[in-house]
Design a protein around this motif. Structure first.
Motif, PDB file in Angstrom:
ATOM      1  N   SER A 109       0.836  -1.205   0.000  1.00 18.45           N
ATOM      2  CA  SER A 109       0.000   0.000   0.000  1.00 18.45           C
ATOM      3  C   SER A 109       0.871   1.255   0.000  1.00 18.45           C
ATOM      4  CB  SER A 109      -0.923   0.013   1.223  1.00 18.45           C
ATOM      5  OG  SER A 109      -0.168  -0.046   2.422  1.00 18.45           O
ATOM      6  N   ARG A 110       2.137   1.088   0.420  1.00 19.86           N
ATOM      7  CA  ARG A 110       3.110   2.178   0.381  1.00 19.86           C
ATOM      8  C   ARG A 110       4.288   1.763  -0.480  1.00 19.86           C
ATOM      9  NH1 ARG A 110       3.766   4.564   6.547  1.00 19.86           N
ATOM     10  NH2 ARG A 110       1.677   5.483   6.744  1.00 19.86           N
ATOM     11  N   LEU A 111       4.507   2.502  -1.556  1.00 17.65           N
ATOM     12  CA  LEU A 111       5.652   2.252  -2.427  1.00 17.65           C
ATOM     13  C   LEU A 111       6.767   3.224  -2.089  1.00 17.65           C
ATOM     14  CD1 LEU A 111       3.811   1.771  -5.847  1.00 17.65           C
ATOM     15  CD2 LEU A 111       4.628  -0.009  -4.287  1.00 17.65           C
ATOM     16  N   SER A 112       7.988   2.802  -2.345  1.00 18.33           N
ATOM     17  CA  SER A 112       9.171   3.594  -2.008  1.00 18.33           C
ATOM     18  C   SER A 112       9.675   4.331  -3.235  1.00 18.33           C
ATOM     19  CB  SER A 112      10.252   2.675  -1.442  1.00 18.33           C
ATOM     20  OG  SER A 112      11.391   3.400  -1.069  1.00 18.33           O
ATOM     21  N   PRO A 139       8.971   3.718  -9.079  1.00 17.35           N
ATOM     22  CA  PRO A 139       8.330   5.027  -9.244  1.00 17.35           C
ATOM     23  C   PRO A 139       9.330   6.153  -9.050  1.00 17.35           C
ATOM     24  CG  PRO A 139       7.792   4.100  -7.100  1.00 17.35           C
ATOM     25  CD  PRO A 139       8.573   3.055  -7.830  1.00 17.35           C
ATOM     26  N   VAL A 140       9.123   7.260  -9.721  1.00 19.83           N
ATOM     27  CA  VAL A 140      10.023   8.410  -9.592  1.00 19.83           C
ATOM     28  C   VAL A 140       9.258   9.683  -9.221  1.00 19.83           C
ATOM     29  CG1 VAL A 140      11.786   7.489 -11.141  1.00 19.83           C
ATOM     30  CG2 VAL A 140       9.896   8.826 -12.091  1.00 19.83           C
ATOM     31  N   ASP A 141       7.989   9.534  -8.882  1.00 22.66           N
ATOM     32  CA  ASP A 141       7.178  10.667  -8.431  1.00 22.66           C
ATOM     33  C   ASP A 141       6.372  10.235  -7.220  1.00 22.66           C
ATOM     34  OD1 ASP A 141       7.671  12.733 -10.499  1.00 22.66           O
ATOM     35  OD2 ASP A 141       6.767  11.248 -11.832  1.00 22.66           O
ATOM     36  N   ARG A 142       6.329  11.111  -6.221  1.00 20.48           N
ATOM     37  CA  ARG A 142       5.473  10.847  -5.073  1.00 20.48           C
ATOM     38  C   ARG A 142       4.011  11.100  -5.436  1.00 20.48           C
ATOM     39  NH1 ARG A 142       6.861  15.053  -2.332  1.00 20.48           N
ATOM     40  NH2 ARG A 142       8.542  15.622  -3.754  1.00 20.48           N
ATOM     41  N   LYS A 179       0.239   4.371  -2.416  1.00 15.94           N
ATOM     42  CA  LYS A 179       0.828   5.695  -2.276  1.00 15.94           C
ATOM     43  C   LYS A 179       2.349   5.596  -2.317  1.00 15.94           C
ATOM     44  CE  LYS A 179      -2.918   7.914   0.320  1.00 15.94           C
ATOM     45  NZ  LYS A 179      -3.261   8.690   1.542  1.00 15.94           N
ATOM     46  N   VAL A 180       2.956   6.461  -3.123  1.00 23.95           N
ATOM     47  CA  VAL A 180       4.414   6.474  -3.233  1.00 23.95           C
ATOM     48  C   VAL A 180       4.966   7.498  -2.243  1.00 23.95           C
ATOM     49  CG1 VAL A 180       6.383   6.924  -4.736  1.00 23.95           C
ATOM     50  CG2 VAL A 180       4.366   5.736  -5.628  1.00 23.95           C
ATOM     51  N   TYR A 181       5.691   6.992  -1.260  1.00 22.47           N
ATOM     52  CA  TYR A 181       6.292   7.820  -0.222  1.00 22.47           C
ATOM     53  C   TYR A 181       7.788   7.970  -0.476  1.00 22.47           C
ATOM     54  CZ  TYR A 181       2.119   7.675   2.761  1.00 22.47           C
ATOM     55  OH  TYR A 181       0.855   7.836   3.267  1.00 22.47           O
ATOM     56  N   ILE A 223      11.036   4.490   1.626  1.00 26.67           N
ATOM     57  CA  ILE A 223      10.777   3.660   2.797  1.00 26.67           C
ATOM     58  C   ILE A 223      11.762   2.501   2.862  1.00 26.67           C
ATOM     59  CG2 ILE A 223       9.036   2.246   3.952  1.00 26.67           C
ATOM     60  CD1 ILE A 223       6.912   3.850   2.433  1.00 26.67           C
ATOM     61  N   ILE A 224      12.153   1.982   1.699  1.00 27.19           N
ATOM     62  CA  ILE A 224      13.074   0.843   1.668  1.00 27.19           C
ATOM     63  C   ILE A 224      14.414   1.224   2.287  1.00 27.19           C
ATOM     64  CG2 ILE A 224      14.423  -0.624   0.109  1.00 27.19           C
ATOM     65  CD1 ILE A 224      12.001  -0.770  -1.708  1.00 27.19           C
ATOM     66  N   GLN A 225      14.925   2.415   1.941  1.00 25.49           N
ATOM     67  CA  GLN A 225      16.183   2.856   2.533  1.00 25.49           C
ATOM     68  C   GLN A 225      16.040   3.072   4.034  1.00 25.49           C
ATOM     69  OE1 GLN A 225      18.540   5.930   0.609  1.00 25.49           O
ATOM     70  NE2 GLN A 225      17.405   5.635  -1.292  1.00 25.49           N
ATOM     71  N   VAL A 226      14.898   3.583   4.465  1.00 22.36           N
ATOM     72  CA  VAL A 226      14.671   3.802   5.897  1.00 22.36           C
ATOM     73  C   VAL A 226      14.778   2.481   6.655  1.00 22.36           C
ATOM     74  CG1 VAL A 226      12.940   4.433   7.620  1.00 22.36           C
ATOM     75  CG2 VAL A 226      13.267   5.868   5.611  1.00 22.36           C
ATOM     76  N   LYS A 227      14.116   1.449   6.150  1.00 22.97           N
ATOM     77  CA  LYS A 227      14.150   0.140   6.818  1.00 22.97           C
ATOM     78  C   LYS A 227      15.558  -0.434   6.804  1.00 22.97           C
ATOM     79  CE  LYS A 227       9.338  -1.005   5.731  1.00 22.97           C
ATOM     80  NZ  LYS A 227       8.430  -1.901   4.975  1.00 22.97           N
ATOM     81  N   LYS A 228      16.251  -0.259   5.686  1.00 18.88           N
ATOM     82  CA  LYS A 228      17.604  -0.801   5.557  1.00 18.88           C
ATOM     83  C   LYS A 228      18.545  -0.171   6.574  1.00 18.88           C
ATOM     84  CE  LYS A 228      21.496  -0.530   2.324  1.00 18.88           C
ATOM     85  NZ  LYS A 228      21.919  -0.063   0.985  1.00 18.88           N
ATOM     86  N   PHE A 229      18.566   1.159   6.639  1.00 16.68           N
ATOM     87  CA  PHE A 229      19.488   1.841   7.544  1.00 16.68           C
ATOM     88  C   PHE A 229      19.029   1.744   8.993  1.00 16.68           C
ATOM     89  CE2 PHE A 229      20.709   3.935   3.557  1.00 16.68           C
ATOM     90  CZ  PHE A 229      22.087   3.830   3.647  1.00 16.68           C
ATOM     91  N   ALA A 230      17.721   1.642   9.216  1.00 18.70           N
ATOM     92  CA  ALA A 230      17.227   1.522  10.590  1.00 18.70           C
ATOM     93  C   ALA A 230      17.694   0.217  11.214  1.00 18.70           C
ATOM     94  CB  ALA A 230      15.707   1.600  10.610  1.00 18.70           C
ATOM     95  N   PHE A 231      17.644  -0.868  10.463  1.00 16.88           N
ATOM     96  CA  PHE A 231      18.073  -2.163  10.982  1.00 16.88           C
ATOM     97  C   PHE A 231      19.562  -2.153  11.324  1.00 16.88           C
ATOM     98  CE2 PHE A 231      19.884  -6.397  10.231  1.00 16.88           C
ATOM     99  CZ  PHE A 231      19.163  -7.142  11.145  1.00 16.88           C
ATOM    100  N   THR A 232      20.375  -1.605  10.414  1.00 16.84           N
ATOM    101  CA  THR A 232      21.816  -1.589  10.648  1.00 16.84           C
ATOM    102  C   THR A 232      22.184  -0.614  11.757  1.00 16.84           C
ATOM    103  OG1 THR A 232      22.006  -0.024   8.808  1.00 16.84           O
ATOM    104  CG2 THR A 232      22.462  -2.319   8.329  1.00 16.84           C
TER     105      THR A 232
END
Length: 446
Positions: free
Chosen positions: A73-76, A132-135, A167-169, A172-181
């Motif tokens: 439901s949320r795309l990065s 996607p390249v547009d929010r 919805k393209v936010y 989010i993928i980078q947020v999850k990646k860096f949050a875990f590390t």
């Protein structure tokens, strides 16, 4: 299924038209050779029998095949997002399929199709990715599946789902990646450099066993005396500092790179940066400005802070006007009450444009720990790296070298006024920004 629906769901394949062509050829040949005409009538009967048999096989079940799209439901934005489509064959025989997924109109693509076969009473998952390249809001269409038997004469169309919203936010993928590390303190494993600690101006964390590589100055001799092995004090970074990212939404941030604008790269990086700061127990905050300061989320450690920042960044747009640093400076002086670490995402194409704003930047740096992030022009850097083979390429390379040198002059000018900065390519923005944050946090340079 009524008759009109049945007709709409039947599609003729290439094999069907090939069969018709063969029959026409045989009839033409039969008009010249009499004994061939009898064979032609036999082929027509056989062809009609195959068509009837295939119609029966395809329509013997109301729902011989099912398909379901599984899309987040949320795309990065700017990342490859995985889409899954599950197929289930309820027919008592193996069948062939062509699957066509109707992508949101923003992709302007109609070529997402997959061919294959699926066994009787089995399930199969098809996976593909979209970038996607547009929010904004993206609406998926229907999943179209065309099924045929082994003869491939007729196709039955199935349609599933319609109008799925995603919805393209910001990334989010980078947020999850860096949050875990960041939680596991392994940021250096994904390209974040390890900063050597200077001194012990940090909060005490715990006493643990000595391992090779530990600073011998951290040995706790009292605890060691009570134990059978060396024990060391472990420290953690100072907590509770305010970290702001400020994003310039003016026209200078509309330069495109790899499908995204500099503004989108700044938004993605800002979200990752603030989430990392939140994970490191700092207080993240956000400011966006253009002709005026349009958004401010005060630094806070409340649980909903990152969600609030995400929803705010999702709606950021620009009117391509010139950013007003005077209003930004006034706003920071009035709203940010204590010294904070401030990352300003902006861009200057020349020293002249920087000098127009340098006094305002110096004022901000006087009260806050200011880091200015400026973007490299990657295409110009590539031009400089190319060999020159004719007069035109020499001229182009000379101009590109001038622009490249101008960027480095901007950095020198900022340093001359005591303002720290980062010159980075858009693709390395997030890693370089977090490197700087960790460096400042480790060294206690706020």
């Amino acid at each position: 299924m009524n008759f009109s629906q049945l007709i709409k769901s039947i599609y003729l394949s290439k094999n069907f038209f090939l069969g018709i062509g063969i029959l026409i050829f045989v009839f033409v040949l039969g008009s010249m050779i009499p004994f061939v005409l009898g064979m032609a009538y036999l082929l027509v009967s056989l062809f009609a029998l195959i068509i009837v048999a295939e119609l029966y096989q395809l329509y013997r079940m109301k729902k011989g095949l099912e398909a379901k799209r599984d899309a987040p439901s949320r795309l990065s934005n700017g990342d490859n997002n995985q889409i899954y489509i599950s197929l289930r064959n309820h027919y008592p025989f193996d069948c062939n399929y062509e699957l066509i997924d109707e992508l949101p109109e923003q992709f302007q693509s109609r070529d997402i199709s997959f061919f294959g076969s699926i066994g009787s009473d089995t399930e199969k998952t098809i996976q593909y990715s979209i970038r996607p390249v547009d929010r904004g809001e993206y609406y998926f269409g229907k999943v179209n599946v065309y099924v045929s038997t082994f003869t491939h004469m007729l196709l039955r169309r199935y349609q599933f789902g319609s109008g799925n919203l995603a919805k393209v936010y910001p990334s989010i993928i980078q947020v999850k990646k860096f949050a875990f590390t960041a939680i596991s303190d392994h940021l250096q494993d994904v390209g974040i450099k390890k900063i050597r600690k200077i001194g012990h101006n940090y909060e005490f964390d715990q006493i643990r066993e000595f391992v090779e590589g530990d600073d011998v100055r951290s040995i706790n001799w009292t605890a060691t005396a009570r134990s059978t092995q060396l024990m060391v004090n472990q420290y953690q970074d100072e907590k509770s500092q305010d970290v702001y990212t400020i994003i310039n939404k003016g026209r200078v941030m509309q330069m495109p790179f790899n499908g995204l604008t500099l503004l989108d790269y700044a938004i993605n990086s800002s979200l990752v940066m603030l989430n990392t700061a939140y994970t490191k127990d700092d207080h993240p905050g956000l400011i966006t400005f253009n002709k005026q300061v349009e958004t401010m989320i005060p630094a806070s450690k409340k649980k909903t802070q990152i969600t609030t920042i995400l929803e705010t960044l999702y709606n950021q747009e620009t009117d391509f006007s010139e950013a007003d640093y005077i209003k930004l400076t006034y706003w920071i002086r009035r709203k940010i009450k204590r010294r904070a670490l401030v990352f300003l995402y902006t861009n200057f194409e020349g020293v002249v444009s920087l000098k127009r704003e340098i006094e305002h930047l110096k004022t901000i740096a006087q009260y806050q720990r200011l880091i200015i992030i400026i973007f490299k022009n990657v295409e110009i850097d590539e031009m400089v790296g190319k060999e020159s083979h004719n007069l035109e390429s020499i001229y182009t390379k000379t101009i590109a070298t001038k622009f490249q040198a101008e960027k480095h002059l901007i950095i020198k000018e900022l340093h001359r006024h005591g303002i720290d900065s980062i010159l980075t390519s858009p693709e390395d923005l997030t890693v370089n920004s977090i490197n700087k944050y960790l460096e400042i946090k480790k060294r206690g340079l706020l």
